[in-house]
Design a protein around this motif. Structure first.
Motif, PDB file in Angstrom:
ATOM      1  N   GLU A 281       0.832  -1.209   0.000  1.00  0.00           N
ATOM      2  CA  GLU A 281       0.000   0.000   0.000  1.00  0.00           C
ATOM      3  C   GLU A 281       0.862   1.254   0.000  1.00  0.00           C
ATOM      4  N   HIS A 282       1.937   1.243   0.801  1.00  0.00           N
ATOM      5  CA  HIS A 282       2.794   2.429   0.894  1.00  0.00           C
ATOM      6  C   HIS A 282       3.660   2.602  -0.352  1.00  0.00           C
ATOM      7  N   ILE A 283       4.118   1.501  -0.929  1.00  0.00           N
ATOM      8  CA  ILE A 283       4.899   1.603  -2.160  1.00  0.00           C
ATOM      9  C   ILE A 283       4.019   2.132  -3.295  1.00  0.00           C
ATOM     10  N   GLU A 284       2.768   1.674  -3.340  1.00  0.00           N
ATOM     11  CA  GLU A 284       1.844   2.106  -4.395  1.00  0.00           C
ATOM     12  C   GLU A 284       1.569   3.608  -4.314  1.00  0.00           C
ATOM     13  N   LYS A 285       1.678   4.180  -3.102  1.00  0.00           N
ATOM     14  CA  LYS A 285       1.450   5.619  -2.957  1.00  0.00           C
ATOM     15  C   LYS A 285       2.491   6.445  -3.703  1.00  0.00           C
TER      16      LYS A 285
ATOM     17  N   GLN B 292       9.338  -0.720 -12.702  1.00  0.00           N
ATOM     18  CA  GLN B 292      10.069  -0.556 -11.448  1.00  0.00           C
ATOM     19  C   GLN B 292       9.165  -0.791 -10.247  1.00  0.00           C
ATOM     20  N   PHE B 293       7.956  -0.214 -10.305  1.00  0.00           N
ATOM     21  CA  PHE B 293       7.038  -0.376  -9.170  1.00  0.00           C
ATOM     22  C   PHE B 293       6.465  -1.791  -9.103  1.00  0.00           C
ATOM     23  N   ASN B 294       6.300  -2.425 -10.243  1.00  0.00           N
ATOM     24  CA  ASN B 294       5.874  -3.834 -10.212  1.00  0.00           C
ATOM     25  C   ASN B 294       6.932  -4.702  -9.557  1.00  0.00           C
ATOM     26  N   MET B 295       8.204  -4.363  -9.814  1.00  0.00           N
ATOM     27  CA  MET B 295       9.291  -5.098  -9.158  1.00  0.00           C
ATOM     28  C   MET B 295       9.306  -4.825  -7.656  1.00  0.00           C
ATOM     29  N   GLU B 296       9.043  -3.553  -7.298  1.00  0.00           N
ATOM     30  CA  GLU B 296       9.053  -3.197  -5.884  1.00  0.00           C
ATOM     31  C   GLU B 296       7.962  -3.935  -5.105  1.00  0.00           C
TER      32      GLU B 296
ATOM     33  N   ALA C 251      13.669   0.380   0.301  1.00  0.00           N
ATOM     34  CA  ALA C 251      12.966   0.602  -0.972  1.00  0.00           C
ATOM     35  C   ALA C 251      13.019   2.071  -1.372  1.00  0.00           C
ATOM     36  N   SER C 252      12.907   2.951  -0.384  1.00  0.00           N
ATOM     37  CA  SER C 252      12.924   4.388  -0.653  1.00  0.00           C
ATOM     38  C   SER C 252      14.270   4.825  -1.225  1.00  0.00           C
ATOM     39  N   ASP C 253      15.354   4.270  -0.679  1.00  0.00           N
ATOM     40  CA  ASP C 253      16.683   4.599  -1.207  1.00  0.00           C
ATOM     41  C   ASP C 253      16.807   4.172  -2.673  1.00  0.00           C
ATOM     42  N   ARG C 254      16.266   2.979  -2.970  1.00  0.00           N
ATOM     43  CA  ARG C 254      16.309   2.513  -4.360  1.00  0.00           C
ATOM     44  C   ARG C 254      15.530   3.468  -5.264  1.00  0.00           C
ATOM     45  N   LEU C 255      14.308   3.789  -4.851  1.00  0.00           N
ATOM     46  CA  LEU C 255      13.419   4.615  -5.680  1.00  0.00           C
ATOM     47  C   LEU C 255      13.933   6.047  -5.818  1.00  0.00           C
TER      48      LEU C 255
END
Length: 585
Positions: A427-431, A464-468, A511-515
């Motif tokens: 949910e948080h990554i999708e945001k 990228q987000f699908n991978m995350e 994840a945030s560092d990657r993105l």
């Protein structure tokens, strides 16, 4: 008037168990969610002169349009809300952009006629536009019904020749939906098997799973035919899952004598008690308006309750579909001339720096710094966006606690449930997905110029987000970040929530560092390296061409309208999802 009283603890219990379900669906319909998905409802259908209006009058306590021919010419959403005895009667009528408060029950009929004339014309035609009437009274059940035009067999007078088919078409749009309970009104003095209303209900609900029959006008039954009517009410003739009920409402003579609805209810009770054939139906809870009101309320609440899980899933799917479709249309171009000119100034600067990069020319440090500072600022905003999402992990303890409790297996306190962790993390990554797309178009300036490469960049962002969403980290990296986080001081809180937050914060930091780095790299790769030459050529054509600003920056009207429709749908579905989530908690 009705069986359910409105005083003391019984009323409070009733308010808690019944009203919230009906309010929820009424609220979703007010949002316009029924434009996107079918909502649980009760649709009232019947042949002309079946007594449909009389039944609705008896339930609502207000006079509705009556007479020969078509009196219901638009679907009427009749929302009734029971309030405590002694509180004042209130009414509200809505149609199109009109809304009016009604202070007296006797004004309802006249205002509905006015609304119908506005929407369907002053003749005998019909309209599919909805009129909404809300009534608050201590004398009504908690119930919402949708009244539909009576079925006409042949056109009479100034009615359109195809009126019968048009009415059937309108009725079908409601009763074919699996979410609709069909309330079929049939007069007792006709052969029930020949009525168009019951035929239509059986066509779309062959097993009768969602159909309830209401027999009217029992005082007009031919002598000697009473036993057959009793058999119908007892579900022995044409079987319906929800069965039948029988009622006796005010007739034309009663209205001429100005018999009140309250007196009509009392007379109805006396009629069934004194009639040897029909009196047993009272004991079976199959006769009188008050018992019908109670049954309809229970049926609607049960129907809504059973439909909610499916509705929640449908809204979730529709939201995802709408979000995906909306992203295809990108951001709207600026409407104000000043904004458009600013756009072109930025475009000129961007052209200059791209030109120097491609040609290998040395440009002034100030100019180059200016452009890349603008881009860098947007990338810094992206990092701040990720940080704000990270901060949001610190709120919502109640939701998290409820979810942990709901999904808990054999785990002892302090052991995280992976499915709960994965749910919150996704949910948080999708945001962050939508802001990353916005960042792309902010850098691209004008979507048409970078159509090809921005499309490629967009696909890479989604990938990228699908991978995350897979949820992965090297053990050594995860352990190091988790250990650092645990060493920080914290406030006391629920053990399960505390452990869950530790892991959520740990993973999102990784994840945030990657993105934070990967998203800008994807955008720069496509907007500068890959498309520089073509960008230079097209910007030059734009700037040196003879087109004016409006021509350069205008977009197709259909595209703008489609984006607007999708945005509104996204807004109402998001609000609907929020209401459903609060309701389920």
């Amino acid at each position: 008037m009705h069986v359910i009283q409105v005083n003391g603890t019984l009323y409070c219990h009733y308010e808690q168990k019944v009203r919230p379900y009906i309010d929820l669906i009424d609220s979703l319909r007010s949002l316009g969610v029924d434009q996107d998905l079918p909502l649980p409802s009760i649709a009232v259908i019947g042949d002309q002169s079946s007594g449909k209006s009389s039944v609705l009058e008896a339930l609502s306590g207000v006079s509705l349009p009556r007479g020969s021919g078509i009196v219901t010419r638009c679907p009427l959403e009749l929302k009734m809300k029971k309030i405590r005895a002694g509180e004042p009667w209130k009414g509200k009528l809505k149609y199109r952009d009109n809304e009016m408060d009604l202070n007296e029950p006797h004004s309802v009929e006249q205002e509905i006629v006015k609304a119908q004339n506005i929407m369907a014309g002053t003749g005998s035609s019909i309209s599919s536009e909805l009129i909404s009437l809300k009534i608050e009274s201590s004398e009504v059940p908690d119930l919402t019904l949708i009244d539909l035009p009576g079925i006409a067999r042949v056109a009479v007078g100034n009615q359109p020749k195809d009126i019968g088919e048009r009415i059937k078409g309108l009725i079908q749009t409601f009763i074919k939906k699996q979410e609709t309970i069909n309330l079929v009104v049939v007069p007792s003095n006709v052969d029930i098997a020949t009525t168009e209303a019951l035929k239509m209900a059986k066509e779309f609900d062959p097993t009768g799973q969602r159909t309830l029959g209401i027999l009217t006008k029992p005082d007009l039954i031919d002598k000697g035919n009473e036993e057959n009517i009793v058999d119908i009410v007892r579900n022995l003739v044409i079987e319906l899952k929800k069965g039948y009920m029988i009622v006796k409402c005010r007739g034309q003579q009663d209205i001429k004598k100005k018999l009140s609805l309250e007196e009509a209810i009392q007379n109805e009770r006396v009629f069934f008690e004194q009639h040897s054939y029909f009196s047993p139906l009272l004991d079976d809870m199959k006769a009188t308006i008050p018992l019908l009101a109670e049954k309809l309320t229970n049926e609607l609440v049960e129907h809504i309750s059973e439909s909610l899980p499916s509705l929640q899933k449908q809204i979730e799917v529709k939201l995802q579909e709408t979000n995906t479709e909306l992203k295809k249309y990108g951001k709207p171009v600026p409407e104000e001339d000043e904004e458009k000119l600013t756009f072109l100034v930025e475009l000129q600067s961007y052209y200059d720096i791209i030109s120097s990069i491609i040609k290998g020319e040395e440009k002034s440090q100030d100019q180059e710094s200016k452009i890349f500072n603008q881009v860098r600022e947007k990338f810094e905003n992206w990092k701040r966006c990720l940080d704000s999402i990270s901060l949001n992990l610190e709120v919502g303890d109640l939701d998290m606690k409820n979810s942990i409790k709901k999904n808990r297996g054999k785990e002892l306190p302090g052991f995280i449930n992976y499915s709960t962790f994965e749910k919150f993390m996704k949910e948080h990554i999708e945001k962050a997905e939508a802001p990353s797309i916005q960042l792309l178009f902010a850098i691209c300036l004008i979507e048409d110029i970078l159509k090809k490469e921005s499309h490629e960049a967009e696909k890479m962002l989604y990938s990228q987000f699908n991978m995350e969403r897979i949820i992965f980290s090297q053990d050594v990296i995860y352990s190091k970040v988790l250990s650092t986080l645990k060493s920080k001081p914290r406030l006391p809180q629920d053990a399960d929530v505390s452990v869950m937050k530790d892991h959520l914060n740990t993973y999102f930091e990784i994840a945030s560092d990657r993105l934070a780095n990967q998203i800008p790299l994807i955008i720069l790769y496509h907007t500068v390296n890959q498309f520089g030459t073509e960008l230079q050529k097209q910007i030059l054509q734009l700037i040196q061409g003879d087109k004016n600003v409006n021509e350069l920056l205008s977009e197709n009207k259909d595209v703008a309208e489609k984006r607007n429709r999708l945005s509104k749908r996204l807004e109402r579905l998001s609000e609907a999802q929020e209401q459903l989530n609060k309701f389920s908690v």
